[in-house]
Design an enzyme around this catalytic site. Structure first.
Site, PDB file in Angstrom:
ATOM      1  N   GLU A  83       0.804  -1.216   0.000  1.00 36.50           N
ATOM      2  CA  GLU A  83       0.000   0.000   0.000  1.00 36.50           C
ATOM      3  C   GLU A  83       0.840   1.270   0.000  1.00 36.50           C
ATOM      4  OE1 GLU A  83       0.324  -2.314   2.349  1.00 36.50           O
ATOM      5  OE2 GLU A  83       0.259  -1.493   4.385  1.00 36.50           O
ATOM      6  N   HIS A 127      -8.006  -4.017  -1.393  1.00 39.68           N
ATOM      7  CA  HIS A 127      -7.283  -4.122  -0.121  1.00 39.68           C
ATOM      8  C   HIS A 127      -6.229  -3.017  -0.003  1.00 39.68           C
ATOM      9  CE1 HIS A 127      -5.417  -6.365   3.283  1.00 39.68           C
ATOM     10  NE2 HIS A 127      -4.305  -5.811   2.807  1.00 39.68           N
ATOM     11  N   GLU A 128      -5.403  -2.884  -1.027  1.00 37.94           N
ATOM     12  CA  GLU A 128      -4.335  -1.870  -0.947  1.00 37.94           C
ATOM     13  C   GLU A 128      -4.932  -0.470  -0.906  1.00 37.94           C
ATOM     14  OE1 GLU A 128      -1.858  -3.291  -0.006  1.00 37.94           O
ATOM     15  OE2 GLU A 128      -2.174  -5.289  -0.838  1.00 37.94           O
ATOM     16  N   HIS A 177      -6.065   0.431   2.562  1.00 36.23           N
ATOM     17  CA  HIS A 177      -4.974   0.852   3.453  1.00 36.23           C
ATOM     18  C   HIS A 177      -4.782   2.370   3.458  1.00 36.23           C
ATOM     19  CE1 HIS A 177      -3.054  -2.643   5.238  1.00 36.23           C
ATOM     20  NE2 HIS A 177      -2.885  -3.259   4.086  1.00 36.23           N
ATOM     21  N   GLU A 207      -3.851  -4.625   9.299  1.00 40.37           N
ATOM     22  CA  GLU A 207      -4.358  -5.612   8.340  1.00 40.37           C
ATOM     23  C   GLU A 207      -5.781  -6.094   8.620  1.00 40.37           C
ATOM     24  OE1 GLU A 207      -3.013  -5.906   5.580  1.00 40.37           O
ATOM     25  OE2 GLU A 207      -0.980  -5.146   5.948  1.00 40.37           O
ATOM     26  N   ASP A 264       9.095 -10.517   9.884  1.00 36.33           N
ATOM     27  CA  ASP A 264       8.915 -11.371   8.701  1.00 36.33           C
ATOM     28  C   ASP A 264       8.657 -12.825   9.092  1.00 36.33           C
ATOM     29  OD1 ASP A 264       9.205  -9.296   6.903  1.00 36.33           O
ATOM     30  OD2 ASP A 264      11.330  -9.661   6.536  1.00 36.33           O
ATOM     31  N   TYR A 278      -4.748 -10.625   9.734  1.00 38.20           N
ATOM     32  CA  TYR A 278      -5.701 -10.257   8.686  1.00 38.20           C
ATOM     33  C   TYR A 278      -7.095 -10.800   8.992  1.00 38.20           C
ATOM     34  CZ  TYR A 278      -1.705  -9.245   5.536  1.00 38.20           C
ATOM     35  OH  TYR A 278      -0.571  -8.744   4.968  1.00 38.20           O
TER      36      TYR A 278
HETATM   37  N1  BES Z   1       0.975  -4.495   3.717  1.00 36.16           N
HETATM   38  C1  BES Z   1       0.740  -5.782   3.163  1.00 36.16           C
HETATM   39  C2  BES Z   1       1.981  -6.473   2.678  1.00 36.16           C
HETATM   40  C3  BES Z   1       3.068  -6.645   3.712  1.00 36.16           C
HETATM   41  C4  BES Z   1       2.779  -6.946   5.029  1.00 36.16           C
HETATM   42  C5  BES Z   1       4.377  -6.506   3.345  1.00 36.16           C
HETATM   43  C6  BES Z   1       3.795  -7.081   5.959  1.00 36.16           C
HETATM   44  C7  BES Z   1       5.391  -6.645   4.276  1.00 36.16           C
HETATM   45  C8  BES Z   1       5.102  -6.926   5.592  1.00 36.16           C
HETATM   46  C9  BES Z   1      -0.283  -5.733   2.044  1.00 36.16           C
HETATM   47  O1  BES Z   1      -1.279  -4.776   2.217  1.00 36.16           O
HETATM   48  C10 BES Z   1      -0.989  -7.044   2.019  1.00 36.16           C
HETATM   49  O2  BES Z   1      -1.612  -7.336   2.993  1.00 36.16           O
HETATM   50  N2  BES Z   1      -0.909  -7.789   0.940  1.00 36.16           N
HETATM   51  C11 BES Z   1      -1.598  -9.061   0.808  1.00 36.16           C
HETATM   52  C12 BES Z   1      -2.791  -8.923  -0.087  1.00 36.16           C
HETATM   53  C13 BES Z   1      -4.085  -9.071   0.508  1.00 36.16           C
HETATM   54  C14 BES Z   1      -5.246  -8.980  -0.442  1.00 36.16           C
HETATM   55  C15 BES Z   1      -4.361  -9.780   1.736  1.00 36.16           C
HETATM   56  C16 BES Z   1      -0.655 -10.052   0.182  1.00 36.16           C
HETATM   57  O3  BES Z   1       0.484  -9.704  -0.084  1.00 36.16           O
HETATM   58  O4  BES Z   1      -1.044 -11.186  -0.028  1.00 36.16           O
HETATM   59 ZN    ZN Z   2      -2.623  -5.302   3.778  1.00 36.07          ZN
END
Ligand code: BES
Ligand code: ZN
Length: 586
Positions: A265, A289-290, A293, A312, A369, A377
Site C-alpha cells: 500500500e 485491499h491496498e 490501506h 491488516e 517477517d 488479517y
Molecule cells: N501491507 C501488506 C503487505 C506486507 C505486510 C508486506 C507485511 C510486508 C510486511 C499488504 O497490504 C498485504 O496485505 N498484501 C496481501 C494482499 C491481501 C489482499 C491480503 C498479500 O500480499 O497477499
Molecule cells: Zn494489507
C-alpha cells in the site's frame, strides 16, 4: 545509562529521549553495475536538540556525518544485531537542527531487489524495486525506522537515462544529463518510514481517471489498464464509506513477477503483483485491499509490528465493505468464507507457537517477517465483524469513521483502539469477550460464521466431481472454496477427473491455479508437476511459493524436485522469499 530513556518500538533503536526526525531529504545515485545506492540522507528534527541520537541501519556503509552547517559529527556504527541491524550512534552538539549522512547500501540490502534484464518482460533493461515493510527501510537509508515517527520527505534519484524512476510521492520533475537522468519528488503527507518506496525500470503509464494512473512494463500496460480499470469507482465507494481520500493521487505500479507480496500500500503509488492480472478482473479484491490501506494503515498506523492487526485486520474489513458495495453481499460473504478457511490453515502452522495466533503479539527478539501470517488479517476481520454484529452496522460504521478521523496521520496501539471503542460504544467489547480475541490463541467458538445459500450449495458438492451445469456462473472465489473443501488427501483419480472436466491446470487465475496445484500435489498427482515447475520458475509471490514448496517437500517422491526447482529459480526470488523457501526446505 538508562534513566528515563525508552525504546519506542521493539524493532527500532529510536529512543523517546532523543530528537525526532520530521523531514528527510534523500538523494541517491542508482548503480545497476554494482547493485548499490550511493546516498545522502538529511534528517531534520522537529525541534533543535543535542545529545545522543540512535539511528537504524542495516548493511549500510557510513561514509560521513555532518550537521546542518557541514560540521563533521562523530559517529559509531555498532556491530549488526540479527533482527534489528546495526545501530548508528551520533553525538549531537546542543541546538543541532539536522544531520546529513553520506552512505552506500549493500548489494544484499534486504529492502531491494535488483533484476537483470532477462528477468523483465522487455528483456532489455534492468529493474530495481524496494519493499520496506516492516523493518527494511533501514537498509535503504539511515533512519529512525519506527512507524511512531512520521516524516515528510523530498527525494532525488539519479538513474540511467533509458529508465524511468517512480516513487510513492508527488513527482516534481525529471532532468537529463548525458547518460543519466535525475528524477525528483516531494511527499507532502507525513508517512511512517515503512512506506518509503520506489522502483526503477523501463516503465510506461496510462491514465485511468484524473487521479489514477497505472504503470507497467510496456508489454503489460494494456492488460494492467484493463484489469485495474475499476479503480476510480473503488475510490468513490471507499470515500463514501470511510471519508475523504487524503493522498490526492492513487496510482498503481505493476511489479515484476518476483514481487514477494500480493500488493503493498505505498501511498499515492500502490505496488501490485502481476499475478492479479487474471484477464477477467477476478482478483481485484487485492486492489481494493491496498486502496483500503489509504485509510486503515496509512492514515491510522500501527505503532509497531506488535499491533500489525490494526493495519491488516481493519484493512480486510474495509476491503470486504468495498467488495460488498461493488459486487454485492453474496460475493463479500464468499470472500469471508474463504478467509475463514485460509485462517484455519494459517493457525495450523503455529501448533507450537500459539502466542503468534493472538491479535496483539509480543515480538521482542522476533523478526516481523518470521511472525507474518494471515492471523492478523482474518482473525482481525472476524473480531471486527463480531463487534459490528454486537452494536449493529450503523453504529459500527459511524464509530469507524470517527476512529479514522480522530487518529488520522497518527500511530496507535491496541490499547488506543480499545479505549476509543469503549468510549464510543461502552460495554460492547466485554460482550464479545474482546480480551479473548486480542490476547488469546486461536479463534473463539463464538466467531461469526459466513453463511449464504451459495456457500451451502458448495458444501453439498464437497468431495464430488460435479456436473458442469452445477457449476455454471461460479466466481473464482467459489472455485477456490470448492477446491479447498475437497477432503485431503484426494485420490489421483479424483484429481484427474476434476482436471479433465474443469481444466484447472490451465487456469489463468493464480489463486485458483495454486489452490488446485497444491491439492493435486498433496494427492501425489504427478501430471501437474510440469505446471508446478513453470509457476515456481516464473512467480516469486510468497503466498504461492509457500504451499507449493511445502507440498513438494512433504512428499518423498517430489522432495528432490523441490530442491531442484529452488536451485533453478531461487536466484530470481526476492531475498525474503528466498529466506522463506530455505526455511521450508530445511
Ligand atoms: N501491507 C501488506 C503487505 C506486507 C505486510 C508486506 C507485511 C510486508 C510486511 C499488504 O497490504 C498485504 O496485505 N498484501 C496481501 C494482499 C491481501 C489482499 C491480503 C498479500 O500480499 O497477499
Ligand atoms: Zn494489507
Amino acid at each position: 545509562m538508562t534513566g528515563g530513556m525508552a525504546r519506542l518500538d521493539p524493532h527500532s533503536y529510536a529512543d523517546d529521549s532523543q530528537v525526532e526526525t520530521e523531514h528527510l531529504s534523500w538523494v541517491a545515485r542508482v548503480d545497476f553495475a554494482t547493485h548499490t545506492l550511493h546516498g545522502e540522507a538529511t534528517l531534520t528534527f522537529r525541534e533543535p536538540g543535542g545529545g545522543a541520537l540512535d539511528l537504524d541501519t542495516r548493511e549500510l556503509v557510513i561514509e560521513g556525518a555532518a550537521d546542518q552547517a557541514g560540521q563533521a559529527l562523530p559517529f559509531v556504527l555498532h556491530p549488526a544485531e540479527p533482527i534489528l541491524g546495526a545501530r548508528l550512534s551520533l553525538e549531537l552538539p546542543p541546538g543541532t537542527r539536522a544531520v546529513r549522512i553520506r552512505y552506500r547500501t549493500s548489494p544484499s540490502a534486504s529492502a531491494l531487489q535488483w533484476l537483470a534484464p532477462e528477468q523483465t518482460l522487455g528483456g532489455q533493461h534492468p529493474f530495481l524495486f524496494s519493499q520496506c515493510q516492516a523493518i527494511h527501510a533501514r537498509s535503504v537509508a539511515p533512519l529512525q525506522d519506527t512507524p511512531r515517527l512520521r516524516l515528510r520527505f523530498t527525494a532525488q534519484l539519479t538513474v540511467p537515462r533509458a529508465l524511468t524512476a517512480v516513487m510513492a510521492a508527488a513527482h516534481a520533475g525529471r532532468s537529463e544529463d548525458g547518460e543519466l537522468a535525475t528524477e525528483r519528488w516531494e511527499m507532502p503527507q507525513p508517512i511512517p518510514p515503512y512506506l518509503l518506496a520506489f522502483a526503477v525500470g523501463q516503465l510506461a503509464s496510462q491514465d485511468l481517471s484524473p487521479r489514477c494512473r497505472v504503470w507497467a512494463e510496456p508489454a503489460q500496460l494494456g492488460a494492467a489498464a484493463y484489469e485495474f480499470a475499476e479503480v476510480e469507482s473503488m475510490i468513490t465507494v471507499a470515500e463514501s464509506l470511510f471519508g475523504p481520500y487524503d493522498w490526492e493521487r492513487f496510482d498503481v505500479l505493476t511489479m515484476p513477477p518476483s514481487f514477494p507480496y500480493g500488493g503493498m500500500e505505498n501511498p499515492r503509488l500502490t505496488f501490485l503483483t502481476p499475478t492479479v492480472i487474471a484477464g477477467d478482473r477476478s482478483l481485484v479484491s487485492v486492489l481494493a485491499h491496498e486502496l483500503a490501506h489509504s485509510w486503515t494503515g496509512n492514515l491510522v498506523t500501527n505503532a509497531n509490528a506488535e499491533h500489525f492487526w490494526l493495519n491488516e485486520g481493519f484493512t480486510v474489513y474495509a476491503e470486504r465493505r468495498i467488495v460488498e458495495a461493488l459486487e454485492g453481499e453474496e460475493m463479500a460473504t464468499l470472500h469471508a468464507a474463504l478467509g475463514r478457511r485460509e485462517l484455519d490453515e494459517s493457525m495450523a502452522r503455529f501448533p507450537d507457537r500459539p502466542e503468534l495466533t493472538h491479535l496483539r503479539t509480543h515480538l521482542g527478539g522476533i523478526d516481523p517477517d518470521d511472525a507474518y501470517s494471515l492471523v492478523p488479517y482474518e482473525k482481525g476481520y472476524f473480531f471486527l465483524c463480531a463487534l459490528e454484529a454486537q452494536v449493529g452496522r450503523p453504529a459500527f460504521s459511524a464509530w469507524l469513521r470517527s476512529y479514522l478521523a480522530d487518529f488520522r496521520f497518527g500511530a496507535i496501539t491496541t490499547d488506543d483502539f480499545l479505549a476509543h471503542f469503549e468510549r464510543a460504544l461502552p460495554g460492547a467489547l466485554a460482550k464479545v469477550d474482546a480480551a479473548r480475541w486480542i490476547d488469546g490463541p486461536g479463534m473463539p467458538a463464538s466467531a461469526p460464521a459466513p453463511r449464504s445459500s451459495r456457500i451451502e450449495a458448495l458444501e453439498r458438492l464437497a468431495g464430488t466431481v460435479p456436473e458442469v451445469a452445477a457449476t455454471a456462473g461460479w466466481s473464482a472465489t467459489e472455485w477456490q472454496l470448492f477446491l479447498e473443501a475437497v477432503p485431503r488427501p484426494a485420490s489421483v483419480e479424483t484429481c484427474r477427473a476434476l482436471d479433465a472436466r474443469f481444466a484447472f491446470t490451465a487456469s489463468t487465475n493464480y489463486d485458483v491455479l495454486v489452490t488446485w496445484l497444491t491439492l493435486a500435489l498433496q494427492a501425489g498427482d504427478a501430471s501437474v508437476l510440469p505446471r508446478v515447475q513453470e509457476v515456481l520458475g516464473k512467480v516469486g509471490r510468497m503466498k504461492y511459493l509457500r504451499p507449493l514448496y511445502t507440498a513438494l517437500a512433504k512428499n518423498p517422491q517430489t522432495r528432490a524436485l523441490a530442491s531442484a526447482c529452488f536451485a533453478a529459480a531461487g536466484k530470481g526470488y526476492h531475498p525474503i522469499a528466498q529466506q522463506l523457501v530455505e526455511s521450508l526446505l530445511r
